[in-house]
Design a protein around this motif. Structure first.
Motif, short mmCIF file in Angstrom:
data_model
loop_
_atom_site.label_atom_id
_atom_site.label_comp_id
_atom_site.label_asym_id
_atom_site.label_seq_id
_atom_site.Cartn_x
_atom_site.Cartn_y
_atom_site.Cartn_z
N PRO A 31 0.83 -1.21 0.00
CA PRO A 31 0.00 0.00 0.00
C PRO A 31 0.87 1.26 0.00
O PRO A 31 1.96 1.25 0.57
CB PRO A 31 -0.80 -0.12 1.30
CG PRO A 31 -0.03 -1.05 2.16
CD PRO A 31 0.74 -1.96 1.26
N VAL A 32 0.37 2.33 -0.64
CA VAL A 32 1.12 3.58 -0.58
C VAL A 32 0.82 4.34 0.71
O VAL A 32 1.62 5.16 1.14
CB VAL A 32 0.85 4.49 -1.81
CG1 VAL A 32 1.34 3.84 -3.07
CG2 VAL A 32 -0.60 4.88 -1.92
N ILE A 33 -0.33 4.05 1.31
CA ILE A 33 -0.68 4.66 2.61
C ILE A 33 -1.31 3.58 3.48
O ILE A 33 -2.11 2.77 3.00
CB ILE A 33 -1.69 5.82 2.45
CG1 ILE A 33 -1.12 6.96 1.62
CG2 ILE A 33 -2.14 6.34 3.82
CD1 ILE A 33 -2.12 8.08 1.35
N ARG A 34 -0.95 3.59 4.76
CA ARG A 34 -1.66 2.79 5.76
C ARG A 34 -2.00 3.72 6.91
O ARG A 34 -1.13 4.47 7.38
CB ARG A 34 -0.80 1.64 6.29
CG ARG A 34 -0.42 0.66 5.21
CD ARG A 34 0.50 -0.42 5.77
NE ARG A 34 -0.25 -1.55 6.27
CZ ARG A 34 0.27 -2.47 7.10
NH1 ARG A 34 1.50 -2.34 7.55
NH2 ARG A 34 -0.45 -3.50 7.49
N GLN A 35 -3.25 3.69 7.35
CA GLN A 35 -3.67 4.61 8.40
C GLN A 35 -4.51 3.89 9.43
O GLN A 35 -5.49 3.20 9.08
CB GLN A 35 -4.48 5.76 7.79
CG GLN A 35 -4.88 6.80 8.82
CD GLN A 35 -5.80 7.86 8.23
OE1 GLN A 35 -6.62 7.58 7.37
NE2 GLN A 35 -5.67 9.08 8.71
#
Ligand SMILES: CC(C)(COP(=O)(O)OP(=O)(O)OC[C@H]1O[C@@H](n2cnc3c(N)ncnc32)[C@H](O)[C@@H]1OP(=O)(O)O)[C@@H](O)C(=O)NCCC(=O)NCCS
Length: 125
Positions: free
Chosen positions: A2-6
Motif C-alpha cells: 500500500p502507498v498509505i496505511r492509516q
C-alpha cells in the motif's frame, strides 16, 4: 505494497463510531497523488474522481490500506485506480475487508495551475 496505511482514530469518526467518508476520500486523493509522482516531478492537482461507493463501514481501530495502480498515462494527466481495504480492529488481527475503489485523474501543472507535460518518460517493456 500500500502507498498509505492509516490506523483510524476517534477524531475521524461520527457519533455512531464509523469513520467519516470524507476522511477516506482525502486519503484516496493523497494516495493518487503519490502514484502520480511516479510519472511527474512537480505539482499535480486532482481534476476528477469517479463516483464512490462505500461497500462496508470503516470503524475506529481499523487499519486502512490504500493500494494504487496506474490505469492510463496521458500527455499532461495520469489516471489512477485506488483500492481501499481495512483490517478490522488491527490490534486484534481482524479480517481484511474491501472498503471502496476509486479512479482518480491527476494533472501536472505549472505555478499558474496550467497543464504541462508529464516529465517522467515511461519505461519500455
Ligand atoms: C486541472 C486543470 C489544471 C485542467 O485544466 P484544463 O484547462 O481543463 O486542462 P485541459 O483541458 O488541457 O486538460 C488537461 C488534462 O486533463 C484531462 N482532463 C481534463 N478534465 C478531465 C476530466 N473531467 N476527467 C478526466 N481527465 C480530464 C485532459 O484529458 C488532459 O489530459 P491529457 O493531457 O493527458 O490528455 C484545471 O481544471 C484546474 O485547475 N482544476 C482545479 C484543480 C484543483 O484545484 N483540484 C483540487 C480540488 S480542490
Amino acid at each position: 505494497m500500500p502507498v498509505i496505511r492509516q490506523l483510524t482514530m476517534p477524531k475521524d469518526a461520527n457519533a455512531l463510531g464509523t469513520i467519516f467518508g470524507g476522511v477516506i476520500l482525502a486519503q484516496i486523493d493523497q494516495a493518487a497523488a503519490i502514484e502520480a509522482h511516479r510519472h511527474h516531478v512537480g505539482r499535480v492537482v486532482t481534476v476528477a474522481m469517479d463516483s464512490i461507493e462505500f461497500k462496508q463501514p470503516v470503524l475506529i481501530g481499523d487499519l486502512v490500506s490504500y493500494f494504487t495502480t496506474t490505469r492510463k498515462v496521458g500527455r499532461t494527466s495520469v489516471t489512477i485506480d485506488v483500492h481501499v481495504w481495512a483490517q478490522r480492529q488491527f490490534a486484534e488481527s481482524g479480517d481484511f475487508i474491501p472498503v471502496t475503489d476509486a479512479c482518480v485523474t491527476m494533472v501536472a501543472v505549472d505555478e499558474d495551475c496550467k497543464p504541462i507535460p508529464l516529465n517522467r518518460p515511461q519505461k519500455q517493456g
